[in-house]
Structure formats: C-alpha cells, structure tokens
Design an enzyme around this catalytic site. Structure first.
Site, mmCIF file in Angstrom:
data_model
loop_
_atom_site.group_PDB
_atom_site.id
_atom_site.type_symbol
_atom_site.label_atom_id
_atom_site.label_comp_id
_atom_site.label_asym_id
_atom_site.label_seq_id
_atom_site.Cartn_x
_atom_site.Cartn_y
_atom_site.Cartn_z
ATOM 1 N NE ARG A 92 -10.686 10.967 8.673
ATOM 2 C CZ ARG A 92 -9.745 10.230 8.068
ATOM 3 N NH1 ARG A 92 -10.042 9.026 7.603
ATOM 4 N NH2 ARG A 92 -8.524 10.682 7.937
ATOM 5 C CE LYS A 117 -9.400 1.807 2.387
ATOM 6 N NZ LYS A 117 -9.511 2.877 3.388
ATOM 7 C CG ASP A 146 -12.155 3.516 5.985
ATOM 8 O OD1 ASP A 146 -11.659 4.417 6.677
ATOM 9 O OD2 ASP A 146 -11.862 3.338 4.787
ATOM 10 C CB SER A 169 -8.765 5.416 6.973
ATOM 11 O OG SER A 169 -9.338 5.371 5.682
ATOM 12 C CG HIS A 194 -1.739 1.309 1.267
ATOM 13 N ND1 HIS A 194 -2.888 1.461 0.528
ATOM 14 C CD2 HIS A 194 -1.549 2.482 1.920
ATOM 15 C CE1 HIS A 194 -3.381 2.666 0.735
ATOM 16 N NE2 HIS A 194 -2.591 3.309 1.574
#
Length: 429
Positions: free
Chosen positions: A174, A193, A167, A189, A88
């Site tokens: 947000r 996931k 989320d 967040s 990620h």
C-alpha cells in the site's frame, strides 16, 4: 491461477471494483493465497485500490481483519498473573506519551505489553526514542516479554514478524501504490496486530490535525469508531480518545530529547499537555483493567511510576542513569515580531525535525538520536521580537537551512484576542 484454487483473484477484484461485497470465505482464501504467491502483488494492489474507492462493509472488514490475524501467531499472556492493557496512537509530532504512560499504568499492577514501531516521515517512532538510551534493547523474544511483564509489569518493544505477517506485507504494498488512505485498510492494519497481540483491553489515541494522518475531526471519528468496533467484536475491551495534533505535544520533537522530557514527566514535572494526555489515557487503561479507583496523577507525583520506568529500562538492557546523546550543533530561530503566538503547526515542526535527522524517509534509513527541535513557546504565549522560538539540533549542520525553511510558515503571531484555544482531548468513544 491453478485449477485447484476455489476462487479467482480477478473475480474478487472486479466484484469490489463494481461495488459488490466479498464473502468471508473469499477474503480468507485471498490472504492465504497471497502469502502462498498464488495472488500476485499487482492483483493485491488492484484490489486495494478498489477498496480505496468502494470501501468495505462491516462484515467484509471483520473478515479482512480476521484473515490478517490468522495469517500469523497470537501472543498468549495467560502466564502473566495480571490484567493486560495496551495503548495505540495513530502517530503525531512530539508524541512521547507511550513512555510515561506504560510506567504509570504498570505501577498499579496492570501488565502493559506495548508493541511499538519506528518513525517514518514527520511522525516519530517510540522505538527510535528508546534506542537513544544507551544499551536499551527493543528486539525481545516472546519469552522475554512475558518474563518482563511478570517481573516489572511493563515492556515496550518491537512486534514479532510472526504477528499478522499478511498485514506487514500488504502495508508495504500500500505504501508504494497510493492505497494507504482508506479508513477500512488503516483500521484493519492497526487492529489485526493489536488483536493478535492478545491484550485484554486497548485504548486508542486517534490523532486529528495537521500533524496527524487524519486531518479532519470527521475522518478521525470515523477511524476511531471503526477500530473500536473491530476490537469490541474480537473480544478486546476497546475505547478511544480523539486528540488534537494541530500543535506538537510537549516542548521537544526528537528522539533523545523526547526521552528526556518523558523522564521529566515521570519526575512530577514536564509540559502540561503531556501530563494531561498521559493521565487521561492512563485513567482509561486502568478503568478497563479493573482499577477504576487508581490515581495516575499520584503515581507521577510520588515517584512510583518513575520506579517502574527505571526497572523497565534496566530489564531491557538500558542504563536509566546514563547521559542521553547531545547534538553536536544547534541553531536558534527567533521571532520576527512581537505578539501572541496564535498557531504552531505540527506538520511543519515535524518536517523540520525529520530534515534535521530525527526521522527517516524509508524504513531502512538511520536516524540521529540527538537531532530534533526544541520549542520555546506554545500557542497562547506572548513573544517579543528577537525571542527564541525554536532551537534546531543536529550532528550535521548542513541540514539547518532545509529545516529552517520548513519552519517559515509554522507560526502565526498576532493580537492577544486572536488566539483560538483548542482542547487537547476533542472527543471520547
């Protein structure tokens, strides 16, 4: 609030506002009640703002992340007879690393379920890049993902809406309430996931610099440490690299042109920085997956990664031999003076690409596949007055002026000894 509810949203808000800690059972109830509509949007907004100022301690953050995971389904890759590894990135400019990386790692028998996102603002989205390939599908069912992992070894697609839905809803809130900039909220967040995705191991690429969400090294390190701890505590082998995003990665910023550059890397060429980061992240992923002796550089050189890439594109409906979209209009920006390029600001280049049509201001906005910026020089290289610095690409030439405006402060040209070198990989966790 109904009298049958065990907790009160206002009490949670005031507790956090005053610096108190939220118990795990309160956090669990909060998200369950939020999805039922018992906790109102304005109440969740108020709590998020309190967290921006007061933070979450490790126990609260663990409960917060777990509650978001539990709000949806978890993916199960037990039917895939290979270790699974994922990467990620926190997002940047010219960051096309996912494309060659997934193919490299999968070529060593490691399954790579890469669930990716779309671009927003100056940061590019992996799914937008892939959709510039004719026929490529990013919306896959869980069954299709598992089958492709078994047959090809790599898949890059959109996450299911059932993955951490709390989320998804909280992030949208947000985004419009000024509560994005909180390390605990960012970390939970991302990791909710990724943990729900069900991969065995995860490598994080935390960007640091002008083109990144985290501008300073200290903030990037704090985010990386928080995410590594969340992943490790959840049983996912998690590590991180903190990497520079003060200068764009590679020589292209834009969807189709970044695919083109990725294919160059898979063919054994391409820019040095893209190769360096691809290999570094691949080594981390392969080591975590039990392949410490695998040589990702060899997979790029001998064509095995390219074979995996082509198989993945075909499996998702794309044509790896098809021509990529080309821009209808181009415009060259040239150097005003001679000397060494000492700075090339990632944010300015990202904004220019966005204004040319490569990015979007809102999630529902369309993007132009062929729009973007080609770079003709990187910091440390010498340029002469009149040399091309950027080629701007778009289908709508009325965008050129605003894009060129963003680039006016993007570069610094000076004496050769004024070029400060900054490593691409700043730290490893």
């Amino acid at each position: 609030m109904s009298g049958t509810e065990p907790f009160d949203a206002v009490e949670l808000i005031t507790t956090k506002r005053d610096g108190g800690a939220l118990s795990a059972d309160r956090v669990t109830w909060l998200f369950e009640a939020y999805l039922r509509g018992v906790v109102a949007e304005e109440q969740m907004s108020a709590l998020a703002m309190a967290i921006v100022f007061r933070g979450l301690n490790p126990e609260e953050l663990s409960a917060w992340t777990q509650a978001m995971i539990d709000s949806g389904t978890r993916m199960d890759f037990s039917a895939v007879s290979a270790p699974t590894a994922d990467k990620h990135s926190t997002g940047g400019v010219g960051d096309k690393i996912t494309l060659p990386l997934a193919a490299v790692v999968a070529s060593f028998g490691v399954a790579v379920p890469q669930l990716s996102g779309r671009g927003l603002g100056h940061t590019g989205g992996t799914l937008d890049k892939l959709e510039s390939i004719p026929g490529f599908r990013v919306e896959l069912t869980t069954e299709e993902i598992v089958q492709q992992l078994r047959e090809v070894g790599a898949v890059i697609c959109a996450p299911s809406t059932q993955l951490a839905p709390a989320d998804r809803r909280l992030y949208a809130l947000r985004d419009v309430t000024g509560t994005v900039e909180s390390i605990p909220l960012i970390a939970s967040s991302i990791m909710s996931k990724k943990i729900a995705e069900g991969t065995d191991s995860l490598v994080l690429d935390v960007k640091c610099g002008t083109g990144a969400f985290m501008k300073t090294f200290d903030d990037a390190r704090a985010l990386a440490e928080t995410m590594v701890r969340l992943g490790t505590d959840a049983g996912v082998a998690t590590s991180a690299l903190i990497t520079d995003m003060s200068t764009p990665l590679g020589l292209t910023v834009g969807n189709a042109m970044e695919v083109e550059e990725s294919v160059e890397v898979l063919a054994g060429g391409g820019p040095d920085d893209v190769i360096e980061l691809t290999v570094a992240l691949a080594r981390r992923m392969l080591d975590a997956a039990g392949r410490p002796d695998a040589d990702p550089a060899r997979a790029l050189a001998d064509g095995t990664a390219m074979d995996t890439w082509r198989a993945m594109v075909r499996a998702q409906g794309g044509d790896p031999d098809a021509a990529l979209p080309a821009p209808k209009h181009t415009h060259t920006v040239r150097a005003d003076t001679s000397g060494m390029l000492t700075r090339l600001d990632a944010l300015d280049v990202g904004v220019a690409a966005w204004r040319l049509g490569a990015g979007r201001a809102r999630k529902e906005d369309p993007v132009q596949a062929a729009a973007g910026v080609r770079l003709h020089a990187k910091p440390g290289e010498t340029v002469c007055a009149g040399d091309p610095l950027f080629t701007l690409c778009t289908d709508t030439p009325e965008r050129f002026d605003r894009a060129e405006e963003a680039l006016r402060s993007a570069v610094s040209i000076g004496a050769e000894d004024s070029a400060a070198s900054r490593p691409l990989i700043l730290a490893a966790l």
